[in-house]
Design a protein around this motif. Structure first.
Motif, PDB file in Angstrom:
ATOM      1  N   UNK A 110       0.803  -1.215   0.000  1.00  0.00           N
ATOM      2  CA  UNK A 110       0.000   0.000   0.000  1.00  0.00           C
ATOM      3  C   UNK A 110       0.843   1.275   0.000  1.00  0.00           C
ATOM      4  N   UNK A 111       2.127   1.149   0.337  1.00  0.00           N
ATOM      5  CA  UNK A 111       2.948   2.359   0.384  1.00  0.00           C
ATOM      6  C   UNK A 111       3.450   2.729  -1.007  1.00  0.00           C
ATOM      7  N   UNK A 112       3.173   1.869  -1.990  1.00  0.00           N
ATOM      8  CA  UNK A 112       3.605   2.184  -3.348  1.00  0.00           C
ATOM      9  C   UNK A 112       2.468   2.866  -4.096  1.00  0.00           C
ATOM     10  N   UNK A 113       2.613   4.139  -4.306  1.00  0.00           N
ATOM     11  CA  UNK A 113       1.547   4.858  -4.990  1.00  0.00           C
ATOM     12  C   UNK A 113       1.809   4.893  -6.483  1.00  0.00           C
ATOM     13  N   UNK A 115       5.924  15.030  -7.357  1.00  0.00           N
ATOM     14  CA  UNK A 115       5.104  14.175  -6.510  1.00  0.00           C
ATOM     15  C   UNK A 115       5.931  13.286  -5.606  1.00  0.00           C
ATOM     16  N   UNK A 116       7.086  13.811  -5.190  1.00  0.00           N
ATOM     17  CA  UNK A 116       7.953  13.031  -4.298  1.00  0.00           C
ATOM     18  C   UNK A 116       7.357  13.043  -2.897  1.00  0.00           C
ATOM     19  N   UNK A 117       7.295  11.883  -2.253  1.00  0.00           N
ATOM     20  CA  UNK A 117       6.790  11.867  -0.879  1.00  0.00           C
ATOM     21  C   UNK A 117       7.750  11.192   0.075  1.00  0.00           C
ATOM     22  N   UNK A 118       8.908  10.873  -0.415  1.00  0.00           N
ATOM     23  CA  UNK A 118       9.923  10.295   0.456  1.00  0.00           C
ATOM     24  C   UNK A 118      11.106   9.980  -0.424  1.00  0.00           C
ATOM     25  N   UNK A 130       1.282  10.027 -10.640  1.00  0.00           N
ATOM     26  CA  UNK A 130       0.371  10.758 -11.527  1.00  0.00           C
ATOM     27  C   UNK A 130       1.127  11.301 -12.726  1.00  0.00           C
ATOM     28  N   UNK A 131       2.466  11.113 -12.736  1.00  0.00           N
ATOM     29  CA  UNK A 131       3.282  11.794 -13.742  1.00  0.00           C
ATOM     30  C   UNK A 131       3.740  10.896 -14.884  1.00  0.00           C
TER      31      UNK A 131
END
Lengths: 160, 178
Positions: free
Chosen positions: B28-31, B132-135, B34-35
């Motif tokens: 679930x942590x792999x999104x 869209x970087x989140x980590x 959108x790019x």
């Protein structure tokens, strides 16, 4: 009683903590503050999965809050702000996903299941009722008379 | 016909079971990004080393990896030797130094070797946000036209490279020289 009061106080204190998102933003109007609150509560933190960006302490959530604030100050509409984030992070950031072909099941699945359940229930009830109608469960005339006399004993029936 | 209705609960159960079983193996942590299939976002940021200002035009032309890293990112340290190896093997890698301190970044590159062709200093995370970087670490694969084709979140180790990214990268290289 004392215990109950203590528990109540503790609960209230916890409630206060849960809502203590550190906001140092200044808003031009109360309406803007409300819009900001609504937005950050509806946007999901991409890093922490099950938190909105209002409650999360993750650096990314702080960045996103700052972005939402900056866009609000620029005078952008809620839809523009949401579009901005969705174009970067995808639908994942929305706690309210849009209705698309992919989310149809998510939106209408539960309703459809409930409806299906009611239909099934209706069918079962109707069927039982019909089945009961076919079988004669009534009493014959003799039996009816006897039942009536048993239920309403008249004085003449009394034998002392 | 009536018998078939009795099978309905079993069918429903199997359907749910298949869904849940698949869920066991989803991360679930792999999104999804959108790019994907969008051009690399425009930017104008300083290079980590030197006085150059870099823009998106500097990284377009060849298929490449764009690696988002930082010295505060523990996992990036694990990934770094793998990137070094890839760079040695001729893979083009650009770095985005994400929300980092410039001095530490330079020190890191001097100490652990520098696998990056160019290193973009994104001190305030603006490019990271556009990506869209989140980590960190996150790695994007861009094609020769600068279109983002794939995104990988997490540490690239030898296995990930071999099984996942190498074929994708090779495909992008093959697009250039058919």
């Amino acid at each position: 009683m004392k215990r109950f009061a203590a528990a109540l106080l503790l609960g209230l204190a916890a409630l206060g903590v849960a809502h203590a998102a550190i906001d140092t933003f200044e808003f031009a109007s109360e309406a803007d503050r409300q819009r900001y609150r609504t937005l950050v509560e509806e946007l999901r933190c991409p890093k922490c999965q099950n938190q909105n960006i209002a409650d999360s302490d993750a650096p990314i959530a702080m960045d996103l809050r700052a972005q939402v604030y900056a866009k609000l100050e620029e005078g952008q509409s809620d839809a523009q702000i949401i579009d901005y984030l969705v174009s970067r992070y995808g639908d994942f950031v929305l706690y309210k996903p849009p209705v698309t072909a992919r989310t149809l099941l998510l939106w209408y699945g539960p309703g459809a299941l409930l409806l299906g359940g009611f239909v099934l229930l209706g069918v079962i009830v109707l069927r039982r009722r019909r089945a009961r109608g076919e079988v004669d469960v009534g009493l014959s005339q003799d039996e009816q008379d006897r039942l009536a006399s048993l239920l309403n004993p008249t004085p003449s029936d009394k034998k002392d | 016909m009536r018998r078939l209705i009795l099978l309905l609960p079993l069918v429903l159960f199997l359907g749910v079971a298949v869904f849940l079983y698949r869920g066991l193996f989803m991360d679930p942590s792999e999104l999804p990004s959108a790019l994907i299939d969008k051009p690399f976002p425009a930017f104008s940021l300083p290079a980590v080393e030197g006085d150059r200002t870099l823009t998106q035009r500097d990284i377009i032309g060849q298929p490449a990896l764009v690696n988002v890293w930082a010295t505060w990112c523990v996992a990036c340290r694990v990934e770094h030797p793998v990137l070094n190896k890839l760079a040695e093997a001729g893979v083009r890698i650009y770095g985005v130094n994400y929300k980092d301190d410039n001095a530490s970044a330079r020190k890191w590159l001097a100490e652990f070797h520098d696998p990056y062709q160019l290193n973009i200093e994104d001190a305030r995370g603006s490019l990271g946000l556009d990506l869209g970087v989140y980590g960190a670490p996150e790695t994007f694969l861009i094609d020769k036209d600068g279109i983002i084709r794939h995104k990988f979140v997490g540490v690239i180790d030898e296995r990930v490279w071999r099984e996942k990214l190498a074929p994708l990268y090779q495909a992008l290289v093959d697009e250039v020289t058919p």
